[in-house]
Design a protein around this motif. Structure first.
Motif, PDB file in Angstrom:
ATOM      1  N   GLU A 189      -7.096   2.631  -3.478  1.00  0.00           N
ATOM      2  CA  GLU A 189      -7.036   3.048  -4.883  1.00  0.00           C
ATOM      3  C   GLU A 189      -8.170   4.011  -5.229  1.00  0.00           C
ATOM      4  OE1 GLU A 189      -4.792  -0.917  -6.713  1.00  0.00           O
ATOM      5  OE2 GLU A 189      -6.990  -0.772  -6.769  1.00  0.00           O
ATOM      6  N   THR A 228       2.155   1.745  -3.397  1.00  0.00           N
ATOM      7  CA  THR A 228       1.086   2.209  -4.286  1.00  0.00           C
ATOM      8  C   THR A 228       0.901   3.711  -4.164  1.00  0.00           C
ATOM      9  OG1 THR A 228      -0.090   0.095  -4.220  1.00  0.00           O
ATOM     10  CG2 THR A 228      -1.395   2.046  -4.753  1.00  0.00           C
ATOM     11  N   ASN A 273       0.823  -1.216   0.000  1.00  0.00           N
ATOM     12  CA  ASN A 273       0.000   0.000   0.000  1.00  0.00           C
ATOM     13  C   ASN A 273       0.854   1.260   0.000  1.00  0.00           C
ATOM     14  OD1 ASN A 273      -2.410  -1.336  -0.144  1.00  0.00           O
ATOM     15  ND2 ASN A 273      -3.026  -0.956   1.972  1.00  0.00           N
TER      16      ASN A 273
END
Length: 401
Positions: free
Chosen positions: A382, A307, A304
């Protein structure tokens, strides 16, 4: 490799008393469903089934009477510290507290007098400010040095502050919340050297010490030497590691008998005790049975953070999301937007429908930053990043690639 655990299911915590969810809906009662807050540092992840099923079995079989720590609980804590941190702990060193924050309050009262100075390294986890202020002690700010998202200790300033006779205590955060540093052993040794030289007591908040990213290693502060252990209070808990904040259990480890007696005396004055069996049992189940869950959870956090970092690098100019070294909290830099604290918060809440921990609450040098909780399902993260991009593209297109 097939994943064993569910880190994708979102548990709706609306109207069940969740602190951060209630905060969000109190401010925006008409907010549509599907928005998940990224603020307070508990996880939006289901707890380990080993803990859940173990507590169910315990409730089926046991009486929920007044309960204190017991042998299996102590053994679980001692074995975890040795196995995961090479930290040799004796049973008598362990004092139980409902939380690290309450332990910090007790430490401030135990080891300082009114108007004494307490040294902190800012930006800093905000409840620690209050622990100092409400007890009529002085906040002595040794601000960290920031360079392109990397934070370092200002040892020159720390030495100067340590030398002042009214400064008696250091609240140390390792790994550091909110900036995500895992301090190197060399850095820790320098802090210890200065503390020993000037007779300072170290209260070391190590609640995130199990949550370390690949390539980094956490060193428990008091393991540096016998001399360092003698001036250190080590604050640990299974609560961040295993998403158990609501059960209220922390293991405060104090080797020095004099410091330990002072701490326990302060707890007695505040009537700080844990009488419920569930915190002890949850800690035991976490440390004995849930290591594989932790391993998979760490993979999620590491992925994460990468990301978020990649998204910022690909989508934005001048806004930064540096990779963290530890904790599940990422420190996002929005200073280039030029918004004051309230305008930045309003922009995030109303334009992007994002609810972070506001950087300014961690100290003046947190202005322009936001702290994001990474312990959340990937698809929720996301979606949040896309809302952020669309909001910035609309309001501040010059910062978008």
């Amino acid at each position: 490799m097939m994943k064993k655990y569910d880190f994708e299911t979102v548990v709706n915590r609306k109207n069940v008393g969740s602190y951060k969810w209630d905060q969000m809906y109190e401010s925006y009662p008409e907010l549509e469903d599907g928005i998940v807050p990224f603020s307070v540092a508990d996880m939006e992840l289901k707890i380990a089934p080993e803990i859940r099923e173990g507590l169910k079995k315990y409730i089926d079989e046991m009486i929920l009477g007044y309960t204190g720590p017991y042998t299996d609980y102590y053994d679980a804590v001692i074995n975890w510290m040795k196995k995961k941190h090479n930290f040799d702990v004796k049973k008598e060193w362990i004092s139980c507290s409902p939380g690290v924050v309450s332990a910090i309050y007790d430490c401030v009262k135990s080891y300082t007098e009114e108007n004494d100075g307490v040294i902190v390294f800012t930006p800093m986890y905000y409840p620690f400010y209050n622990a100092i202020k409400v007890n009529n002690r002085k906040i002595i700010d040794c601000g960290l040095i920031e360079n392109k998202g990397h934070y370092m200790i200002d040892f020159t300033k720390f030495e100067e502050l340590a030398a002042e006779k009214d400064n008696k205590l250091v609240i140390w955060c390792s790994p550091h919340n909110p900036v995500g540093r895992v301090w190197t052993k060399k850095e820790l040794e320098k802090v210890a050297e200065i503390a020993l030289k000037h007779n300072l007591i170290i209260v070391s908040d190590e609640i995130h010490f199990d949550i370390i990213m690949d390539g980094y290693k956490h060193t428990v502060f008091q393991t540096l030497s016998e001399e360092v252990a003698d001036i250190t209070v080590t604050c640990t808990a299974p609560t961040k590691t295993f998403n158990l904040a609501g059960v209220g259990i922390s293991n405060i480890i104090i080797k020095n008998e004099k410091l330990r007696k002072k701490f326990r005396k302060s707890q007695e004055k505040s009537s700080v005790h844990i009488f419920s069996p569930l915190p002890y049992k949850a800690c035991e189940l976490a440390y004995n049975d849930s290591e594989q869950w932790l391993s998979e959870m760490l993979e999620l956090i590491n992925n994460n953070q990468k990301t978020v970092n990649k998204f910022f690098e690909e989508k934005f100019d001048g806004l930064r999301a540096p990779l963290i070294e530890g904790t599940y909290l990422q420190w996002l830099d929005f200073r280039k937007l030029g918004l004051d604290n309230e305008k930045l918060k309003k922009f995030m809440n109303e334009k992007a429908k994002l609810f972070f921990s506001e950087g300014y609450t961690f100290g003046e040098n947190g202005s322009g930053f936001e702290r994001i909780n990474l312990a959340i399902p990937v698809h929720i993260l996301e979606e949040a990043l896309e809302r952020l991009y669309e909001a910035i593209k609309k309001e501040f297109p010059e910062f978008c690639k």
